[in-house]
Structure formats: structure tokens, C-alpha cells
Design a protein around this motif. Sequence first.
Motif: not given
Length: 545
Positions: A49-67, A134-144
Motif C-alpha cells: 500500500s505504500f508504493l502508490p502513496n508517494y506523499r507518505t514520504a513527505g508526511r514522514a519528514a514532519a516526524a523528524i525532529p527540527d534541527g 525510486s520514482i515516488a521518492i524523486q517525485y516527492t523531492a521535486i514537489r517538495t
Amino acid sequence: MPRGVCIKRLQASACCTCQSNGARGVRARPDALTPPSFRGELHSKPLSSFLPNYRTAGRAAAAIPDGALGERKEEPSSLSSRTILAAAGLAHTLRGYLTTDFFTGHVSQCVLKGQCVLKGQCVLMDNVLLALASIAIQYTAIRTLTSKPFQLCPLPSPQNCGLGGQETDPPFERGGGAGCEDYNYFTVNASRKTHILVLATTRSGSSFVGQLLNQHQDVFYLFEPLYHVQTTLIPRLSHSRNAADRRVMLGASRDLLRSLYGCDLYFLESYIKPPPANHSTDKLFRRGASRALCQQPACDAFGPEDANVEEGDCVKKCAALNMSLATEACRDKRHVAIKTVRVPEVGDLRALVDDPRLNVKVVQLVRDPRGILSSRIETFRDTYRLWRIWRATGRRPYNLDLSQLTVVCEDFLNSVTTGLAHPHWLKGKYMLLRYEDLARNPLQKTKEMYDFLGLAMDKNVEEWIHANTRGSSEPSAKHKFGTVRDSAANAESWRLKLSYDMVEYTQAVCDKALLQLGYKAVRSADELKNMSLSLVQDKTFVAFL
């Protein structure tokens, strides 16, 4: 049961248990970069279920503590870094679930409809799934990197905020939907606030040019704020080409200039020694050279009728400068002008010129290097003591620091070459001004400068020019940092102060700069002293518009 077929479907937080040649499956380990909350999400859902949902990586970024990644929270690049690293963590986690243990011969734990399959089939699906990830990751990075939270509103256009803070685009997604009206700095700049930088070197007439801007009623002017950066980071006044010192100085200078152009004068407190107490200081370098800092609200000692306050009177009568009031004074003005002799070349300013939040326009002031040398010998007597010995004795000291001259010529040549090459990033942003031209025709050249800046000259500027370019018998006219001069007579007065051998040497090491800037060389002592012959060629430098 066929070999290699899963005897137990993939359950939450459980790994598929497979049997092939007696080997059992091994639980895959999520990568350390994957945040704990994201790991739980991985284990609570089927992996597919994670593969088509490329926005998951973007949501996961918020879980990394600032700094945690060594980035400042407010910088757009920090969110991009968090997103990319979280996406990388997802990819590594996927690989942990999918990769065959080639060292032990364990069957690959490919997951297809919750079942493990044979090794040959796993290899193909492994490659397919990793390609999709890999495609999902690149797409997420570009969109970010290009998404709306990082769009700015510096210019009035249909694509961003209009004048007065009116929105023409949907609100920002940052901070719960805040729009451009919530960011005062960008609203101010939407009215095209001009950020002026007078780029010069010491004893080139920069104080005079700075005052031409300081007299305008709509300009907030600062005299050499980078002085504090230099004295803090590089205490010695050095003309060395130390690359490390240069990088440190330039990086800090660009950051400070960016803040000052946004009327954030609090940033300057970090470099003032001793540190201001309660945002108040009496140590701001040449505070009295700025009209705005000698008037209300920054100073209550003078009223609106006191148009021309002497620098010394301002320092004596005004209390310690409150940076909060200075910030208010800056915001009350429509434009900000800064004069500096501590940035070597216009190329060092590209990061500022390219910044879409700013509207930087650079006026580069140049002067005949022979005149600069003469003025420095008179002004900085200790630093240029050996030059004075050379002038007095006719013999050049063996330990003379020639870099005091050569660095000026090299910086001039490099900077002017860049500016006159008309690179795209300087279009409408660069004007070259010779001090000698300004001294001969102060009113005309000042009007040309104001036209380039897009400002209208007011009567205060014209009155100041008439009062400060015709000479005076007042003591202030003799001050080494004063601006009262018989400007036309002063432009080439160096010819009566330097010996011919000093001039000849200067012409040899600065020949390229002299040629490019339109200064003639002399071939004899008699020609040097013949003041009826000008050494300034009639050469026009048109602003790059």
C-alpha cells in the motif's frame, strides 16, 4: 505444500514465515533514518500500500525532529532535506523487506498479496518495486522543492500578492493557511522598496556618494554597517587575500545586508561590541552619518525643522540608539541605502541580487588608483608610513606592503569586468560611476544615479550638493572623513602630492584597470604636474538597464 509458499499470511507487525530448503525468513529491519512513528505505519499496513502513496514520504519528514539534520527550521532547504532523507529511509526499509539474503541463500521475502514466493520470482518483483519506490521518492523531492510553501511574494504580479497585501493567489499552505498579508516584509516589498548598495573602496569618494542618498527624505541610510562584521570576525584591518577570511567575511556580510534591507536591525546587535543592553547602544559606527538615526523616532533631540544636523551634534545630543526605534525609523522610509567598502567585487553580491525578496541595485564607485593611494597616505598615516617614507626620500622601502595597492587594482578590474560584461543577473541592477565624473558634474551625475535607482531627486539633495561641492573655509571642510570639498579641484589633486616614481610604479601594476576605467598614464614628471592636462578620458559608462 509447495516449497517456498507462505504458510502464514503477513499480519500486522509480523513477518512472513517461509520455508525453503530448511531456511526461515528473517524479519526486515526498518532503516534508522525512518522515524519511529513512520515505522509503526509501515508495520500496521500491507507493504504494497505504500508504493502508490508517494506523499507518505513527505508526511514522514514532519516526524523528524527540527534541527536533527543540522538545518535551521525556517530555511526552506531544511524541510526539503527532511523529506528527502525520510524518503531515503522508506526506500531502505522497502529494500529490507524485499532483498534476498544472498550470503545464506534465504528465500527473498517478496510480498505479493501477503504471500512469499520462490526466489526467481522475487528478483523480478524486487526490481519492479524498487523502481516504483525510486520514482515516488524523486517525485516527492521535486514537489517538495517547488511546492507552494516556498513561494515568496516579493513582486506585484498576477502570480503573487498585490500591493497593500491583497492576495491574488490562494493562501500559503504554511502555518495553517496564512496568506501574504501575514508576512509584513513581503507586503512592504510588494511596493518595490529599493535596496541600494554603494560598492566602493576606502578613499574613493564613497562617503560623498552615500550622503547624496542620505539627503533624500524617503531613504533610510546606513554608513558602513559591515564595519562591525569585520572588527568582530577579522579584528585586524588586513588587505590579505586569505581565502578563509574572505569566505567568512563575505558570508556574514551577505546575511547582515539581507537582514538590514528587511529593516531587521536587531541582527546587527550580534556584531556590536560590547553587546547592546536592552537593545540600546552608543557604539554603532558613525551613527551620526545617518539622518534617519538623528531624527524622530530614533532621536528626540532634533525636530522636523532640523534638516541638516551635523554628525558630531547628533552623537552628542542623541541618547544611546535604541535598535527597536531604529527599526521603526527604517520601516517608515520607502527605500534603504547602504554604503560599504568591505565587499571586494560585485560578483560577491550575486546571492543578494538574485534574492527574489530583495530589489537590490548596485552603484559601483571607482576612482583613479593613483588618487586613492595619495588619499590613503594622507589619511592612514600609520598604516601607510612606508609609502610616506618612499615619497619623502625617493627610495622604495624593501619591506613595503605592495598589496595595499595591488589589491585595489585587482578588485577594480575583476568587479568592473563583471559589471561591464552585462551578465543577466545584473540587468537593471548595476551602474558604474567614476568619482572624477561626479566631482566635475555633481548635479548631472547625481540625477543620472537617481534615474537609475528609479527615485526622484528632491530639493534637499540639490541643496546639499550646492553646499558641499564648492569648497568652504569651515573646519569641517578640512576633516579627513568630511564631505565638504571643492570637488572639481579635488579630483586630480593627487598629482601634486605623489612623486613621479610612485606614480610610474602604480601605473605599471594597475595598467589594465587604468585602461579599462579610462585613466591616462603620464610619461614624465613634467606631464604629471601639468594640471592643465586632464588624465581622465571622456568616457561614458551607461547603466545596464
